[in-house]
Design an enzyme around this catalytic site. Sequence first.
Site, PDB file in Angstrom:
ATOM      1  N   TYR A   1       0.869  -1.189   0.000  1.00  0.00           N
ATOM      2  CA  TYR A   1       0.000   0.000   0.000  1.00  0.00           C
ATOM      3  C   TYR A   1       0.903   1.236   0.000  1.00  0.00           C
ATOM      4  O   TYR A   1       1.449   1.633   1.026  1.00  0.00           O
ATOM      5  CB  TYR A   1      -0.902   0.028   1.231  1.00  0.00           C
ATOM      6  CG  TYR A   1      -1.999  -1.015   1.265  1.00  0.00           C
ATOM      7  CD1 TYR A   1      -2.306  -1.798   0.156  1.00  0.00           C
ATOM      8  CD2 TYR A   1      -2.738  -1.221   2.431  1.00  0.00           C
ATOM      9  CE1 TYR A   1      -3.310  -2.744   0.204  1.00  0.00           C
ATOM     10  CE2 TYR A   1      -3.751  -2.166   2.485  1.00  0.00           C
ATOM     11  CZ  TYR A   1      -4.028  -2.932   1.370  1.00  0.00           C
ATOM     12  OH  TYR A   1      -5.025  -3.873   1.431  1.00  0.00           O
TER      13      TYR A   1
ATOM     14  N   PHE B   1     -14.280  -6.087  -0.708  1.00  0.00           N
ATOM     15  CA  PHE B   1     -15.469  -5.718  -1.498  1.00  0.00           C
ATOM     16  C   PHE B   1     -16.748  -5.990  -0.695  1.00  0.00           C
ATOM     17  O   PHE B   1     -17.697  -6.608  -1.189  1.00  0.00           O
ATOM     18  CB  PHE B   1     -15.524  -6.479  -2.822  1.00  0.00           C
ATOM     19  CG  PHE B   1     -14.439  -6.132  -3.809  1.00  0.00           C
ATOM     20  CD1 PHE B   1     -13.729  -4.944  -3.714  1.00  0.00           C
ATOM     21  CD2 PHE B   1     -14.132  -6.993  -4.857  1.00  0.00           C
ATOM     22  CE1 PHE B   1     -12.730  -4.623  -4.627  1.00  0.00           C
ATOM     23  CE2 PHE B   1     -13.140  -6.685  -5.776  1.00  0.00           C
ATOM     24  CZ  PHE B   1     -12.437  -5.499  -5.661  1.00  0.00           C
TER      25      PHE B   1
END
Length: 309
Positions: A67, A221
């Site tokens: 990240y 998700f």
Amino acid sequence: MTTPSKAANRPGGEWLLAGHPVARIGYGAMQLVERPGLPPVDADDAIALLHRVVELGITHIDTAEFYGHGTANDLIRRAFGDSDEVVIVSKVGANRVDAPVPLVAAQKPQELRASIEANLRSLGRDRIAVVNLRRADAQPGIIATGDQVVDLDDQLAELAALRDEGLIGAFGLSNVSLEQLQQALPAGIACVQNSYSLVERSGERMLDLCRANDIAWAPFFPLGSAFPGRPKVVEQPAVLAAAQQLGVTPSQVGLAWMLQHAPNTLLIAGTSSIAHLEQNAAIGDITLSDDLMAQLDAVSADGKQTSIG
């Protein structure tokens, strides 16, 4: 069998993750550094948000070295140092590169070790509570090819060695099949991160297996796939109706359904907004009635309502 407690200071109650009691509502750090189409978050603002995470009783932070080339980990280090007030969960299996495709597979056992060592350096820690192996066999995301197609047992052996050395407390799996989870169970799995939501429940058998084995289920998700053309939880009539009835947002309904649907679910929704973070933490106060749960359960995988009679 682990029984989560309903702790007053833990949003959503608690779950025992690799021996650590954590709030079932956690925080995903990706949006601190990756916001397509938006400017990066100011470092001081990001650290203030991370401090607010803990003030809200959130104790589980999900991150990864890839990240932002370690930037998310560095922000976590600056916010908390090596304090045990937060349980850090990272992931390996990919590396960040400066190229049109920003992630490449890093599936080899030696690459997993190198990724964990990089996480330790950027987090400023001697040990990471849990590290998830992100397999690259199927979409979404990168697909392993060539020498990056690695046997799962070889990866599990390396992760077990790292656990035995004390560099990680436990390990889990991400983006895996039911068969792969069954294969990995004897190695001791703490967590599974797969795509799952009200409108994407193909992993229901895997969720059941996790629940039976006290394995945390931390889906990505959680409000539906981010890819165009896929059903979104917040667009479903049953979700919109429930939100209106309860006076909450549709996203809160979708996440509250997940918490109520399975006691081993750990939410890791991310945000770069303190207001949105507070909305997520408030999900633990939402109770869906049996009737509302039935209406939501009747939303099928393609986002359409099915009969509940």
